[in-house]
Design a protein around this motif. Sequence first.
Motif, short mmCIF file in Angstrom:
data_model
loop_
_atom_site.label_atom_id
_atom_site.label_comp_id
_atom_site.label_asym_id
_atom_site.label_seq_id
_atom_site.Cartn_x
_atom_site.Cartn_y
_atom_site.Cartn_z
N ALA A 36 0.84 -1.20 0.00
CA ALA A 36 0.00 0.00 0.00
C ALA A 36 0.87 1.25 0.00
O ALA A 36 0.57 2.23 -0.69
N HIS A 37 1.98 1.21 0.74
CA HIS A 37 2.90 2.35 0.76
C HIS A 37 3.45 2.61 -0.64
O HIS A 37 3.60 3.76 -1.05
N GLY A 38 3.72 1.53 -1.38
CA GLY A 38 4.20 1.67 -2.75
C GLY A 38 3.17 2.35 -3.64
O GLY A 38 3.51 3.20 -4.47
N PHE A 39 1.90 1.98 -3.45
CA PHE A 39 0.82 2.62 -4.22
C PHE A 39 0.82 4.13 -3.99
O PHE A 39 0.73 4.91 -4.93
N ILE A 40 0.93 4.51 -2.71
CA ILE A 40 0.87 5.93 -2.35
C ILE A 40 2.13 6.64 -2.84
O ILE A 40 2.07 7.68 -3.49
N GLN A 41 3.27 6.04 -2.53
CA GLN A 41 4.58 6.63 -2.79
C GLN A 41 4.78 6.94 -4.27
O GLN A 41 5.25 8.01 -4.63
N THR A 42 4.41 5.98 -5.12
CA THR A 42 4.68 6.14 -6.54
C THR A 42 3.66 7.02 -7.24
O THR A 42 3.89 7.47 -8.35
N ALA A 51 8.93 4.77 -11.65
CA ALA A 51 8.53 4.05 -10.44
C ALA A 51 7.07 3.63 -10.53
O ALA A 51 6.69 2.53 -10.13
N GLU A 52 6.24 4.52 -11.06
CA GLU A 52 4.81 4.23 -11.16
C GLU A 52 4.57 3.07 -12.11
O GLU A 52 3.75 2.18 -11.84
N LYS A 53 5.30 3.08 -13.23
CA LYS A 53 5.15 1.98 -14.19
C LYS A 53 5.56 0.65 -13.54
O LYS A 53 4.88 -0.36 -13.69
N LEU A 54 6.68 0.69 -12.82
CA LEU A 54 7.14 -0.54 -12.16
C LEU A 54 6.13 -1.00 -11.11
O LEU A 54 5.87 -2.19 -10.95
N MET A 55 5.54 -0.03 -10.39
CA MET A 55 4.52 -0.36 -9.40
C MET A 55 3.33 -1.02 -10.09
O MET A 55 2.77 -2.00 -9.59
N LEU A 94 7.10 -12.21 -3.12
CA LEU A 94 7.69 -11.98 -4.44
C LEU A 94 7.46 -10.54 -4.88
O LEU A 94 8.37 -9.89 -5.42
N GLY A 95 6.23 -10.07 -4.67
CA GLY A 95 5.92 -8.69 -5.05
C GLY A 95 6.79 -7.70 -4.29
O GLY A 95 7.34 -6.76 -4.88
N LEU A 96 6.95 -7.93 -3.01
CA LEU A 96 7.78 -7.04 -2.18
C LEU A 96 9.22 -7.07 -2.68
O LEU A 96 9.86 -6.01 -2.82
N ALA A 97 9.73 -8.26 -2.96
CA ALA A 97 11.11 -8.39 -3.45
C ALA A 97 11.27 -7.59 -4.75
O ALA A 97 12.23 -6.84 -4.92
N PHE A 98 10.31 -7.74 -5.65
CA PHE A 98 10.35 -7.01 -6.92
C PHE A 98 10.40 -5.50 -6.69
O PHE A 98 11.22 -4.78 -7.27
N VAL A 137 13.87 -4.49 -5.09
CA VAL A 137 15.03 -4.61 -5.98
C VAL A 137 14.99 -3.54 -7.06
O VAL A 137 16.03 -3.03 -7.50
N THR A 138 13.79 -3.15 -7.48
CA THR A 138 13.67 -2.11 -8.52
C THR A 138 13.67 -0.70 -7.90
O THR A 138 13.43 0.27 -8.62
N ASP A 139 13.89 -0.61 -6.61
CA ASP A 139 13.93 0.69 -5.92
C ASP A 139 12.60 1.44 -5.94
O ASP A 139 12.56 2.65 -5.72
N VAL A 140 11.51 0.74 -6.24
CA VAL A 140 10.20 1.38 -6.14
C VAL A 140 9.91 1.65 -4.67
O VAL A 140 9.42 2.71 -4.30
N LEU A 141 10.25 0.68 -3.83
CA LEU A 141 10.13 0.86 -2.39
C LEU A 141 11.52 1.01 -1.79
O LEU A 141 12.47 0.34 -2.22
#
Lengths: 468, 468
Positions: A95-101, A266-270, A297-301, A304-308
């Motif tokens: 959820a933080h990734g959704f908001i952040q990106t 970042a948004e695309k990666l998210m 797996l999603g968290l790892a992705f 690793v892609t620096d989205v989070l």
Amino acid sequence: MLLNSRKRNLLISVLVGVMIWFLPPPEGVDLNGWKLFAIFVGTIATVVLDALPMGAGTLLGLTVAVCTKTMPFKEAFSGYVSEVTWLVLIAFFIAHGFIQTGLGKRIAYWIVALVGKRTVGLAYGLSFADLLLAPAIPSVTARAGGVVFPIAQSLAYTFQSRAEDGTARRIGAYLIMVAFHGTVITSAMFLTAMAANPLAAKLAGQAGVQITWGNWALAALVPGLLSLAVMPWVIMWAYPPELKATPHAVEHARRELHAMGPMSRAEKLMAVGFVGLLALWIFGPLVKIDATTTALLGLAFLLVTDVLSWQDLLKQHNAWETFIWFGALIALADGLNKFGLAAWFGNWAAALLGGTHWGVAVLGLFLIYFYVHYFFASSTAHVGALYLPFLLVGIKLGAPPLMTALAFAFASNLFGGLTHYGCGPAPILYGAGFVSLKDWWRVGFIMSVVNIVIWLTAGVAWWAWLGY
Amino acid sequence: MLLNSRKRNLLISVLVGVMIWFLPPPEGVDLNGWKLFAIFVGTIATVVLDALPMGAGTLLGLTVAVCTKTMPFKEAFSGYVSEVTWLVLIAFFIAHGFIQTGLGKRIAYWIVALVGKRTVGLAYGLSFADLLLAPAIPSVTARAGGVVFPIAQSLAYTFQSRAEDGTARRIGAYLIMVAFHGTVITSAMFLTAMAANPLAAKLAGQAGVQITWGNWALAALVPGLLSLAVMPWVIMWAYPPELKATPHAVEHARRELHAMGPMSRAEKLMAVGFVGLLALWIFGPLVKIDATTTALLGLAFLLVTDVLSWQDLLKQHNAWETFIWFGALIALADGLNKFGLAAWFGNWAAALLGGTHWGVAVLGLFLIYFYVHYFFASSTAHVGALYLPFLLVGIKLGAPPLMTALAFAFASNLFGGLTHYGCGPAPILYGAGFVSLKDWWRVGFIMSVVNIVIWLTAGVAWWAWLGY
């Protein structure tokens, strides 16, 4: 020395626990089981009375359980090696990734642009998204925590409603409540919408009742849609948002979408991660990948892609707080089950209602089955412990088997709306901090009455018409 | 696309893991065990190469282990139901109480007021304060960074020695170096003085050696005090301050103590909690209360008395970060052990060193174990990866088990003094800017030689006399 109200409530919680501790255990209940029950009730009391922050209160419960040797350490802390506890933690991170990106904001604006003229429209939009995913994502925690929650939170932010600055009641608290009770209802509508549903179906099979994906969905169709239709209005009445009409929201959303421009890297990666999560949550069972593994797996992705950023995740205090108290409550509730308290309770209920007419008896059983969920931290544990004994008693008393089996199966989802710990999505949505504990329980109780009335009147009529 | 250095290191870590994965497992090693070894080495590589924050890197390791079905979820996450992991988490919380209430500062000033007339006296004062707190603050980072460091720095300021204006060498650089090497030694002196020490003890247990709080402290007493006694003089010679006499330090400390006034309520309660913790950590085993239960009780006391605020604890990001990576590494290391890999490595190394006398072989192992720490950014990672296999080889070669286990455990602390990233306090004290990188490493190497000589001569003689 005068005690402040928190200290007084802590004293009350401890006294309640101590009192139960020293009562004689009912026949057939192990002494350690009874002690654990005392600790559980005392812990829940600290939570309900807000005597301590939840993480502190529940850890205190575990401390008492370990120090009194009621449970060994590994059992008391077993909630932290439970898949659902980690799924809850990771849902916060996603959820933080959704908001952040900004992806959450973008999706939120899409929804607002589509149905955002009135607050109720937004509520229906959320429920519809949930309903659409419900047949396909068997983990209600993943669906509500990983998909609906980030969107609801983003919607709230869009309207300048936040948990931390006194603007929660503007619209965010309402949307969170709607998202929660929406997911409680959609999980009741399909055999594949909640992890414990197949377990209920399996147990029904042991009672000689065949529940299929089809007869489940058909039976749930009318009461389910009715509940979903009524729910946003009930909550609008019981827990109204300040913002009821948002006439300029559609226009504003379109303008904002335009202003956001194209998606960032970042948004695309998210978005890629989100689609991947959805795909694995839907098709994972085919390749034997469960919901928590998918989330890992999603968290790892995303890491690793620096989205989070991991440093950011460490600062998601709500996530860590929820991780701690949910893990603690799961372990305590599991322990009660292991000590045979649930089995004893089932026998007690059966004995209580033995002499009465089957209609009255089954209604009584249904209500007991429903409201005893205040003592459970997981639908699966509740179904595993009580579904079969209650169903067997009902059938024995002469109730129609299929209808009764389905009614208890539906209840096994709907009771999740009672508390902030009763099912997987609850700690996540409650943990976001928009809704006070008092309101959470109050609205939960009101919605439980509404749902029971709908499912036991319109539902029963519909099932009778179907010939169940 | 060019990769930044972190991404390049992540790629290297993954490649290392993949390479090992596809190598044929050595004879006697189960295929799943070998796969776990590949995951473990890849995970340690991300840590050593700083390819990801430790929490993220280690969770990635668990994710790979679960997704590849090398380990079931419950086993991969079993570190989070380990007593040690929770002890570490709670230790951070208790350390926060020391710093928050000012009790740690007060204790340190008392000592400085007692022995602060000369620079060397000041050095002894700092080390003694550290020594006094060491048994009770298992986070060396919190102890050195949160208690000793602020005092060392404010003492330097008292003597007009600052990092930024060319006066660092006046006295500040010396005090920082002494504070650092003092904490490295005190952390070696108690089981509860460094986060990885309980891990070393736990791993020793897997090798059949029982390390207790008591036998650890007793064994470390003589070489530890000797190291602490010699260290300020060695650094005085290797890295002399301009100011060798400090007539005003006593006065400064008294002034500060006076300025602090009487103990606050929180400070008094913290002192009570501290004494209680010490008492239970020392005498708990007599009443069958282990270190983690003691810590849980202490935490409960500090939370219920409002000395600690749960909201504050949720913000101790180092605590949560450590909880995550520590739990992950424990589970991976446990897994390797369960799959028999450590035993296989022991056999392999034993075969390698088979011909030599055990004394020579163990000395060689000890030196390799010590200086390979130049490649580690954490004592815990080092202990998790190498402690058990090296210990097993030593024991197999005929070395006295308890003595060898303790020697490697002490080394696991002493090697932290080598670099500016090798243990938690290092980046904090180095980052203050008093000491140049070259001097940091030079003094670090000199101190490593001094420590090894002391612990392997006076230490071994003492352990032999103790009958270890």
